[in-house]
Enzyme design. Structure first.
Site, short mmCIF file in Angstrom:
data_model
loop_
_atom_site.label_atom_id
_atom_site.label_comp_id
_atom_site.label_asym_id
_atom_site.label_seq_id
_atom_site.Cartn_x
_atom_site.Cartn_y
_atom_site.Cartn_z
CG ASN A 1 -1.69 1.25 1.44
OD1 ASN A 1 -1.76 2.09 0.54
ND2 ASN A 1 -2.29 1.39 2.62
CD1 TRP A 2 3.69 1.26 -2.74
CD2 TRP A 2 4.01 2.64 -4.48
NE1 TRP A 2 4.69 0.74 -3.51
CE2 TRP A 2 4.91 1.56 -4.58
CE3 TRP A 2 4.03 3.63 -5.46
CZ2 TRP A 2 5.82 1.45 -5.65
CZ3 TRP A 2 4.93 3.52 -6.52
CH2 TRP A 2 5.81 2.45 -6.60
CE LYS A 3 0.05 3.16 4.84
NZ LYS A 3 0.25 3.24 6.28
CG HIS B 1 -5.50 1.91 5.57
ND1 HIS B 1 -5.02 2.81 6.49
CD2 HIS B 1 -4.48 1.03 5.33
CE1 HIS B 1 -3.77 2.49 6.79
NE2 HIS B 1 -3.41 1.42 6.10
CD GLU C 1 -2.51 5.44 6.95
OE1 GLU C 1 -2.54 5.46 5.71
OE2 GLU C 1 -1.56 4.93 7.60
CD GLU D 1 -2.90 -2.38 7.44
OE1 GLU D 1 -1.86 -2.66 6.85
OE2 GLU D 1 -3.50 -1.29 7.29
N GLY E 1 3.44 2.26 10.71
CA GLY E 1 4.45 3.31 10.54
C GLY E 1 5.24 3.62 11.80
CB SER F 1 5.99 -1.95 11.72
OG SER F 1 5.65 -0.61 12.03
N GLY G 1 5.33 1.38 4.25
CA GLY G 1 6.65 1.96 3.95
C GLY G 1 7.59 1.05 3.19
P1 13P Z 1 3.63 0.38 7.45
O1 13P Z 1 4.09 -0.92 6.82
O2 13P Z 1 4.34 1.57 6.91
O3 13P Z 1 3.62 0.30 8.95
O4 13P Z 1 2.09 0.58 7.00
C1 13P Z 1 1.19 -0.45 7.16
C2 13P Z 1 -0.08 -0.09 6.48
O5 13P Z 1 -0.81 0.77 6.91
C3 13P Z 1 -0.40 -0.79 5.22
O6 13P Z 1 -1.71 -0.57 4.82
#
Ligand code: 13P
Length: 256
Positions: A12-14, A99, A101, A169, A175, A214, A236
């Site tokens: 997931n590149w966000k 998600h 976020e 998650e 993150g 993470s 990430g």
């Molecule tokens: P990280 O791998 O950066 O912690 O992010 C996880 C995430 O939110 C994937 O959707």
């Protein structure tokens, strides 16, 4: 891992990535062109601006391309939104919904997440439905209650092993470099599996449950080896082809 379930390693590149990042997609598309791809699926969800070019780059590769969100309706007066139909039109085959976020920054409810998953089904796209507790909820020992509520509210009745993937998650692990212990992941994933089987029977047994938060090349083998962990949703570390491919490659040993 779950017997007879094909794992999925998803990135997931966000809100990261410009055209310059397409080189990473190219490298991933090339890197997953291995015999392992028959056993393990790979997916990258770039931002919507790169979706169409990314699918073109992945045409001759086992790499799947997906999106990070969709609107709950097919089209209309929704400035700034993207529909599942539009994602399918760009050859996207997956969409992440719910998600944390989006649940937190855009106040998305379980009810809305469920409608988005249904929109994905309508467009013949697989929905990756995210669930997970916050740090406060975890500290208050509410993790399983929260997951129960999110699963029951966010999953449509039409969910199948084919059209739905669950991503667990924990919000506090995203993150932050923190991860639950393998033991904690095992308990939570077993709980999710039980909930899925209770509601969907045989289909629930085959639904993939990803772990996200993470995930790095350094901890991938340990996390991916856990019972009922059927892959990862990586933030990430999916931005760099070498890291993503190292995580994907952890299955070489796990499935040997
Ligand atoms: P990280 O791998 O950066 O912690 O992010 C996880 C995430 O939110 C994937 O959707």
């Amino acid at each position: 891992m779950t017997p007879d379930v094909r794992p999925l390693v998803a990135g997931n590149w966000k809100m990261n990535g410009t055209r310059a990042s397409l080189d990473q997609i190219k490298a991933i598309a090339q890197g997953v062109r291995t015999p392992l791809s028959e056993k393990v699926e790979a997916l990258i969800c770039p931002p919507a601006t790169l979706l169409y070019v990314a699918t073109a780059l992945a045409t001759d590769s086992p790499l799947a391309i997906g999106a990070q969100d969709c609107h709950q309706t097919q089209s209309g007066a929704h400035t700034g939104d993207v529909s599942a139909e539009m994602i399918a039109d760009c050859y996207g085959t997956y969409v992440i919904v719910g998600h944390s976020e989006r649940r937190i920054n855009h106040a998305e409810t379980d009810h809305l997440v469920r409608a988005k998953a249904q929109a994905a089904y309508q467009a013949d796209i697989t929905a990756i439905i995210c669930v997970g507790e916050t740090a406060d909820e975890r500290d208050a020992y509410q993790t399983l209650d929260i997951l129960k509520r999110q699963l029951s509210g966010s999953l449509p009745d039409e969910a199948t092993a084919e059209n739905t993937v669950i991503a667990y998650e924990p919000v506090w692990a995203i993150g932050t470099g923190l991860t639950p212990t393998a033991q904690d992941v095992e308990i939570v994933h077993a709980f999710i599996r039980d909930e899925l089987v209770l509601r969907f029977g045989k289909e629930g047994r085959g639904m993939r449950i990803l772990y996200g938060g993470s995930v790095k090349p350094s901890n991938a083998s340990e996390l991916l080896a856990v019972d009922n962990v059927d892959g990862a949703l990586i933030g990430g570390a999916s931005l760099k082809a070498t890291d993503f491919l190292a995580i994907y490659g952890a299955y070489e040993t796990l499935l040997a």
